[in-house]
Design a protein around this motif. Structure first.
Motif, PDB file in Angstrom:
ATOM      1  N   ALA A 222      47.616  53.777  38.667  1.00  0.00           N
ATOM      2  CA  ALA A 222      46.217  53.677  38.236  1.00  0.00           C
ATOM      3  C   ALA A 222      45.976  52.610  37.179  1.00  0.00           C
ATOM      4  N   ASN A 223      47.024  52.145  36.499  1.00  0.00           N
ATOM      5  CA  ASN A 223      46.825  51.255  35.360  1.00  0.00           C
ATOM      6  C   ASN A 223      47.691  49.998  35.493  1.00  0.00           C
ATOM      7  N   VAL A 224      47.081  48.936  35.992  1.00  0.00           N
ATOM      8  CA  VAL A 224      47.773  47.658  36.162  1.00  0.00           C
ATOM      9  C   VAL A 224      46.887  46.561  35.593  1.00  0.00           C
ATOM     10  N   ILE A 225      47.433  45.773  34.701  1.00  0.00           N
ATOM     11  CA  ILE A 225      46.756  44.591  34.180  1.00  0.00           C
ATOM     12  C   ILE A 225      47.490  43.360  34.691  1.00  0.00           C
ATOM     13  N   LEU A 226      46.748  42.433  35.239  1.00  0.00           N
ATOM     14  CA  LEU A 226      47.334  41.198  35.739  1.00  0.00           C
ATOM     15  C   LEU A 226      47.361  40.171  34.615  1.00  0.00           C
ATOM     16  N   ARG A 227      48.477  39.435  34.535  1.00  0.00           N
ATOM     17  CA  ARG A 227      48.589  38.400  33.511  1.00  0.00           C
ATOM     18  C   ARG A 227      48.858  37.054  34.173  1.00  0.00           C
ATOM     19  N   LEU A 228      48.094  36.058  33.754  1.00  0.00           N
ATOM     20  CA  LEU A 228      48.269  34.696  34.245  1.00  0.00           C
ATOM     21  C   LEU A 228      48.540  33.783  33.059  1.00  0.00           C
ATOM     22  N   ALA A 229      49.773  33.276  32.978  1.00  0.00           N
ATOM     23  CA  ALA A 229      50.078  32.244  31.988  1.00  0.00           C
ATOM     24  C   ALA A 229      49.499  30.933  32.508  1.00  0.00           C
ATOM     25  N   VAL A 230      48.561  30.369  31.788  1.00  0.00           N
ATOM     26  CA  VAL A 230      47.883  29.150  32.228  1.00  0.00           C
ATOM     27  C   VAL A 230      48.683  27.938  31.777  1.00  0.00           C
ATOM     28  N   ILE A 231      49.291  27.249  32.756  1.00  0.00           N
ATOM     29  CA  ILE A 231      50.134  26.099  32.476  1.00  0.00           C
ATOM     30  C   ILE A 231      49.402  24.844  32.965  1.00  0.00           C
ATOM     31  N   PRO A 232      48.887  24.032  32.062  1.00  0.00           N
ATOM     32  CA  PRO A 232      48.069  22.884  32.473  1.00  0.00           C
ATOM     33  C   PRO A 232      48.772  21.985  33.482  1.00  0.00           C
ATOM     34  N   GLY A 233      48.051  21.692  34.575  1.00  0.00           N
ATOM     35  CA  GLY A 233      48.564  20.805  35.601  1.00  0.00           C
ATOM     36  C   GLY A 233      49.537  21.444  36.559  1.00  0.00           C
ATOM     37  N   MET A 234      49.831  22.737  36.384  1.00  0.00           N
ATOM     38  CA  MET A 234      50.822  23.399  37.226  1.00  0.00           C
ATOM     39  C   MET A 234      50.268  24.589  37.993  1.00  0.00           C
ATOM     40  N   ASN A 235      49.447  25.396  37.354  1.00  0.00           N
ATOM     41  CA  ASN A 235      48.894  26.550  38.075  1.00  0.00           C
ATOM     42  C   ASN A 235      47.432  26.793  37.716  1.00  0.00           C
ATOM     43  N   ASP A 236      46.747  25.728  37.297  1.00  0.00           N
ATOM     44  CA  ASP A 236      45.355  25.886  36.867  1.00  0.00           C
ATOM     45  C   ASP A 236      44.362  25.146  37.761  1.00  0.00           C
ATOM     46  N   GLY A 245      41.536  34.822  42.461  1.00  0.00           N
ATOM     47  CA  GLY A 245      40.375  35.690  42.296  1.00  0.00           C
ATOM     48  C   GLY A 245      40.098  36.528  43.520  1.00  0.00           C
ATOM     49  N   GLU A 246      40.151  35.908  44.696  1.00  0.00           N
ATOM     50  CA  GLU A 246      39.932  36.634  45.950  1.00  0.00           C
ATOM     51  C   GLU A 246      40.988  37.710  46.156  1.00  0.00           C
ATOM     52  N   PHE A 247      42.230  37.372  45.853  1.00  0.00           N
ATOM     53  CA  PHE A 247      43.325  38.325  46.057  1.00  0.00           C
ATOM     54  C   PHE A 247      43.191  39.532  45.128  1.00  0.00           C
ATOM     55  N   VAL A 248      42.974  39.272  43.860  1.00  0.00           N
ATOM     56  CA  VAL A 248      42.879  40.365  42.891  1.00  0.00           C
ATOM     57  C   VAL A 248      41.657  41.237  43.179  1.00  0.00           C
ATOM     58  N   LYS A 249      40.581  40.610  43.601  1.00  0.00           N
ATOM     59  CA  LYS A 249      39.360  41.358  43.950  1.00  0.00           C
ATOM     60  C   LYS A 249      39.620  42.369  45.056  1.00  0.00           C
ATOM     61  N   SER A 250      40.571  42.061  45.938  1.00  0.00           N
ATOM     62  CA  SER A 250      40.864  42.946  47.068  1.00  0.00           C
ATOM     63  C   SER A 250      41.759  44.121  46.691  1.00  0.00           C
ATOM     64  N   LEU A 251      42.342  44.087  45.500  1.00  0.00           N
ATOM     65  CA  LEU A 251      43.277  45.125  45.098  1.00  0.00           C
ATOM     66  C   LEU A 251      42.553  46.312  44.474  1.00  0.00           C
ATOM     67  N   LYS A 252      43.219  47.447  44.506  1.00  0.00           N
ATOM     68  CA  LYS A 252      42.556  48.708  44.168  1.00  0.00           C
ATOM     69  C   LYS A 252      42.413  48.955  42.678  1.00  0.00           C
ATOM     70  N   SER A 253      43.479  48.860  41.919  1.00  0.00           N
ATOM     71  CA  SER A 253      43.433  49.394  40.556  1.00  0.00           C
ATOM     72  C   SER A 253      43.771  48.365  39.474  1.00  0.00           C
ATOM     73  N   ILE A 254      43.457  47.099  39.701  1.00  0.00           N
ATOM     74  CA  ILE A 254      43.666  46.109  38.662  1.00  0.00           C
ATOM     75  C   ILE A 254      42.567  46.259  37.623  1.00  0.00           C
ATOM     76  N   GLN A 255      42.916  46.680  36.427  1.00  0.00           N
ATOM     77  CA  GLN A 255      41.921  46.939  35.390  1.00  0.00           C
ATOM     78  C   GLN A 255      41.275  45.657  34.888  1.00  0.00           C
ATOM     79  N   GLU A 256      42.102  44.648  34.669  1.00  0.00           N
ATOM     80  CA  GLU A 256      41.594  43.394  34.133  1.00  0.00           C
ATOM     81  C   GLU A 256      42.636  42.300  34.310  1.00  0.00           C
ATOM     82  N   VAL A 257      42.221  41.075  34.016  1.00  0.00           N
ATOM     83  CA  VAL A 257      43.108  39.923  34.079  1.00  0.00           C
ATOM     84  C   VAL A 257      43.189  39.303  32.692  1.00  0.00           C
TER      85      VAL A 257
END
Length: 308
Positions: A222-236, A245-257
């Motif tokens: 029930a309690n999952v927080i997604l974390r994205l380390a923002v690495i300029p020029g690599m995953n941003d 965003g589309e993927f996380v939106k489809s998931l059930k219990s991601i509380q926040e990012v």
């Protein structure tokens, strides 16, 4: 009489950080377990990557007393050009030099600890957990690389009613997650990149297993927080953020990012381990840029914050 797990289970711990406020709710104790299946280019805990023991060196602290030279039986420390020099390739990591160094110029990275020893450290701060709604977070490295050891600590925390969180990269066998999930109050799940080929370039492994585990966890916890380390020029890049965003939106219990801005806090650790840091010229993203990333992810109906 000692419990059986007290006698048998030990783990490799490379840090226990007190009064943390960035690894879950409230004031927390963060326990860092050694070993990680990923090798992220931006890793700020390189001492947590390998499971085995390592030696860190701080040559600026050396006073030239020569005690390390006298105790080293492997020829890893020699006088060279009128200075004490460390030849890491000859070192057996026995740690004898660290024991005799009066200046703290040499130090073993990790400590083998029992479940009871780790719990003793955790329980010292129960009053802070109770007052702040905090608890203990297990990180690394990758905490799930030592599953049996971690499971016993989680069980003890549950008995003491201590809130538990696990920060994970998700690159583990599903049965590990399934075995531990009922003893974990919160998962902090790291996502590095949505594209598997790019993910492998950046971390050394593809991401199919990671995304499959995240999908399963979102269905079964029930309690999952997604974390994205923002690495300029690599995953941003915008396309990757939209895919996330589309993927996380489809998931059930991601509380926040949580969007975590890249930093250079681990650079000095690489030098102490005799390693080259691959991103020396990379600068952290500014506040305005992080705000743009936050806004883009929020377009998918997600609760997004900067920092964790």
């Amino acid at each position: 009489m000692k419990q059986e797990w007290e006698k048998l289970l030990t783990g490799m711990i490379f840090n226990i950080m007190k009064y943390s406020i960035h690894d879950g709710p409230g004031i927390r104790t963060t326990v860092f377990l050694k070993g990680c299946p990923l090798k992220c280019l931006w890793c700020h805990n390189p001492e947590g990557q390998k499971y085995g023991q390592e030696l860190i060196c701080r040559p600026e602290r050396c006073i030239g007393c020569g005690q390390c030279l006298e105790t080293c039986a492997k020829g890893a420390i020699l006088f060279h050009q009128e200075k004490l020099r460390y030849f890491r390739e000859n070192c057996s990591v026995c740690g004898q030099c660290s024991l005799v160094c009066p200046a703290g110029a040499r130090e073993l990275v990790a400590k083998t600890m029992s479940v009871k020893e780790v719990m003793t450290e955790i329980e010292k701060d129960i009053i802070f957990y109770d007052e702040s709604g905090g608890g203990v977070t297990f990180s690394g490295g990758e905490a799930l690389m030592q599953p049996e050891f971690l499971l016993e600590i989680l069980k003890e925390c549950r008995k003491k009613e201590i809130h538990t969180a696990i920060e994970t990269c998700g690159f583990v066998k599903l049965e590990v997650l399934a075995k531990l999930k009922d003893y974990v109050d919160l998962f902090l799940f790291d996502i590095k990149h949505m594209n598997s080929r790019k993910h492998q370039e950046l971390t050394g492994v593809p991401n199919e297993l990671i995304l499959a585990n995240l999908t399963w966890l979102a269905e079964n916890h029930a309690n999952v927080i997604l974390r994205l380390a923002v690495i300029p020029g690599m995953n941003d890049e915008e396309a990757g953020l939209d895919q996330l965003g589309e993927f996380v939106k489809s998931l059930k219990s991601i509380q926040e990012v949580h969007c975590l801005p890249y930093h250079q806090a681990g650079v000095e650790k690489y030098r102490r381990l005799g390693l080259d840091y691959p991103l020396l010229d990379l600068q952290p993203p500014g506040d305005d840029y992080m705000a743009e990333i936050k806004k883009r992810l929020e377009q998918y109906g997600l609760k997004v914050s900067i920092g964790g």
